[in-house]
Motif scaffolding. Structure first.
Motif, mmCIF file in Angstrom:
data_model
loop_
_atom_site.group_PDB
_atom_site.id
_atom_site.type_symbol
_atom_site.label_atom_id
_atom_site.label_comp_id
_atom_site.label_asym_id
_atom_site.label_seq_id
_atom_site.Cartn_x
_atom_site.Cartn_y
_atom_site.Cartn_z
ATOM 1 N N UNK A 17 -48.400 -33.637 59.653
ATOM 2 C CA UNK A 17 -48.295 -34.036 61.064
ATOM 3 C C UNK A 17 -49.298 -35.127 61.407
ATOM 4 N N UNK A 18 -50.504 -34.995 60.895
ATOM 5 C CA UNK A 18 -51.517 -36.010 61.188
ATOM 6 C C UNK A 18 -51.137 -37.338 60.538
ATOM 7 N N UNK A 55 -62.455 -34.162 65.125
ATOM 8 C CA UNK A 55 -62.376 -34.242 66.590
ATOM 9 C C UNK A 55 -62.355 -35.712 67.029
ATOM 10 N N UNK A 56 -63.257 -36.505 66.469
ATOM 11 C CA UNK A 56 -63.323 -37.933 66.839
ATOM 12 C C UNK A 56 -61.978 -38.618 66.589
ATOM 13 N N UNK A 57 -61.364 -38.296 65.449
ATOM 14 C CA UNK A 57 -60.087 -38.930 65.106
ATOM 15 C C UNK A 57 -58.995 -38.509 66.089
ATOM 16 N N UNK A 284 -47.782 -39.452 46.895
ATOM 17 C CA UNK A 284 -49.189 -39.184 47.185
ATOM 18 C C UNK A 284 -49.315 -37.753 47.702
ATOM 19 N N UNK A 285 -50.201 -36.987 47.088
ATOM 20 C CA UNK A 285 -50.441 -35.609 47.550
ATOM 21 C C UNK A 285 -51.601 -35.609 48.539
ATOM 22 N N UNK A 286 -51.517 -34.760 49.564
ATOM 23 C CA UNK A 286 -52.612 -34.673 50.542
ATOM 24 C C UNK A 286 -52.806 -33.228 50.980
ATOM 25 N N UNK A 305 -57.190 -33.516 56.812
ATOM 26 C CA UNK A 305 -57.221 -34.630 57.773
ATOM 27 C C UNK A 305 -57.872 -35.868 57.134
ATOM 28 N N UNK A 306 -58.961 -35.657 56.383
ATOM 29 C CA UNK A 306 -59.646 -36.787 55.742
ATOM 30 C C UNK A 306 -58.723 -37.486 54.741
ATOM 31 N N UNK A 307 -57.962 -36.691 53.968
ATOM 32 C CA UNK A 307 -57.015 -37.290 53.003
ATOM 33 C C UNK A 307 -56.027 -38.220 53.701
ATOM 34 N N UNK A 308 -55.400 -37.719 54.772
ATOM 35 C CA UNK A 308 -54.320 -38.522 55.362
ATOM 36 C C UNK A 308 -54.874 -39.710 56.150
ATOM 37 N N UNK A 309 -56.109 -39.589 56.585
ATOM 38 C CA UNK A 309 -56.773 -40.743 57.204
ATOM 39 C C UNK A 309 -56.868 -41.878 56.175
ATOM 40 N N UNK A 310 -57.284 -41.533 54.965
ATOM 41 C CA UNK A 310 -57.394 -42.531 53.882
ATOM 42 C C UNK A 310 -56.003 -43.059 53.508
#
Ligand code: FAD
Ligand code: DHB
Length: 393
Positions: A17-18, A55-57, A284-286, A305-310
């Protein structure tokens, strides 16, 4: 039926979702396919601690209205052992950063609402998702929905389908290295309709095993007990849970645990798992599809969340410039953080749980480590920095 999109996302958990949300903000089209119902994913009770970066994201990308209203910002946690509590002042030690208590399923609800409001494609209750052509330039996914089969051609596939998903299995044999460790204990978690008995999270070490006092709101508590692997929910009637929590969380100065109706109960295995690399061709796996951490560090959701941000940044750069530099570096970028989280979660787990066959010598070492964190500024700072979360890459 045939369709096309830019990115096909498998799984409507936090990772999928993110990712869909971040891609949408870049003007990149996607479809999300999920095998469970919307109702099911919106009510699946799991994690509850959001790192500052998560939270910031959410704030920066416009999905934090409810989070900012209902989320509970915490600036410290308590480590409790030998019947005494020791507060770790997270924000003082970690440059003002904090954590926010907000249930994972609330994040999921907010992201689904944003996706539907934006008119973006999401399909629930699909069956038999299959991937093809991931080694080439035009992969596709296929799934069944209401007795008809749909094929979606795309540029990229994101496997965000969790530990038990199918995406990881589409990567040819011999490509992935697996690293795993099963802990000799599990967590029994409850959600209870009762006001929390502490203002901050309490991580308690006790000879009978670990216990955690957490919360969801001013009227809902979330509590966990270390139990043996293979434990069934039916082994633990509510009275037995409260009794055990009371013993493990007791303090010398008579702290009182409030009890109330149990509204949810589950048992979660505790394991470490990582695959390397987290990509093959155009797949790509996340998130949990690529790695699992033991829950003691509260990192699973935040890592997803960090994975999909990248990943979103790398995909956006590819569409913008044609360069695959960031995509090629995806695994390496994510895995640094994944292994840091793995190390931290293992450290927290080892410090707080009762290991089968533990001898008095190891017991003393465990307490010495807790003393070091509770009284030593450097050890506490390391814990705080990791707990509130490293900055996003
Ligand atoms: P998931 O949330 O697992 O999402 C994957 C999605 O893919 C799911 O919606 C699933 O239904 C869907 N899917 C699976 N297979 C398919 C398929 N074949 N086709 C289509 N869709 C599919 N972390 C903490 O920090 N604290 C906790 O207390 C905590 N408790 C947990 C309790 C349990 C029981 C579990 C399983 C995990 C817990 N975690 C906890 C970890 C945290 O919840 C996860 O790290 C987080 O959910 C990862 O998000 P994700 O999107 O990668 O995966
Ligand atoms: C919660 C879960 C965790 O795994 C943790 O370390 C702290 C809190 C929770 O569900 O509130």
């Amino acid at each position: 039926m045939k369709a096309t999109t830019q990115v096909a996302i498998i799984g409507a958990g936090p990772a999928g979702l993110f990712l869909g949300h971040l891609l949408g903000l870049e003007g990149i089209d996607s479809i999300i396919v999920e095998n469970r119902s919307r109702e099911y994913v919106e009510h699946r009770v799991r994690a509850g601690v959001l790192e500052q970066g998560t939270v910031d994201l959410m704030v920066q990308t416009g999905v934090a209205d409810r989070l900012q209203r209902e989320g509970l910002v915490h600036h410290g946690i308590e480590l409790r052992f030998n019947g005494v509590g020791h507060r770790i002042p997270l924000s003082d030690l970690a440059g003002g950063r904090s954590i926010t208590i907000y249930g994972q399923q609330e994040v999921v609800k907010d992201l689904i609402a944003a996706r539907l409001a934006g008119g973006r494609d999401i399909r629930f209750e699909v069956e038999d998702v299959q991937l093809s052509g991931i080694a080439g330039k035009r992969p596709s996914i296929r799934f069944a929905e209401a007795a008809s089969a749909t094929t979606v051609d795309c540029d990229f596939i994101a496997g965000c389908d969790g530990f038990h998903g199918i995406a990881r299995g589409a990567i040819p044999d011999g490509v992935l290295s697996h690293y795993d460790y099963d802990f000799p204990f599990a967590w029994l978690g409850i959600l209870a309709a009762v006001a929390p008995s502490a203002n901050e999270l309490v991580y308690a070490r006790h000879e009978r095993g670990f216990a955690l006092h957490s919360l969801r709101s001013p009227t809902v508590s979330r509590l966990y007990l270390q139990v043996d692997p293979g434990t069934e929910v039916s082994d633990w009637p509510d009275d037995r849970i409260w009794e055990e929590l009371r013993v493990r969380l007791a303090t010398r100065d008579g702290w009182v645990l409030r009890d109330g109706p149990v509204i949810e109960k589950n048992v979660a295995a505790m394991r470490s798992f990582v695959v390397e690399p987290m990509q093959f061709g155009r797949l790509f796996l996340a998130g949990d599809a690529a790695h699992i951490v033991p829950a003691t560090g509260a990192k699973g959701l935040n890592l997803a969340v960090a994975d999909v941000y990248v990943l979103a940044r790398a995909i956006a750069a590819w569409y913008r410039t044609g360069s695959s530099t960031l995509l090629d570096a995806y695994s390496e970028t994510c895995l640094k953080r994944v292994w840091r989280a793995q190390e931290f979660s293992n450290y927290m787990s080892a410090m707080l749980h009762r290991y089968p066959g533990t001898d008095p010598f190891r017991d003393r070492l465990q307490v010495a480590r807790l003393e070091a964190v509770s009284t030593g500024e450097e050890a506490a700072r390391a814990l705080a920095t990791n707990y509130v979360g490293l900055p996003l890459p």
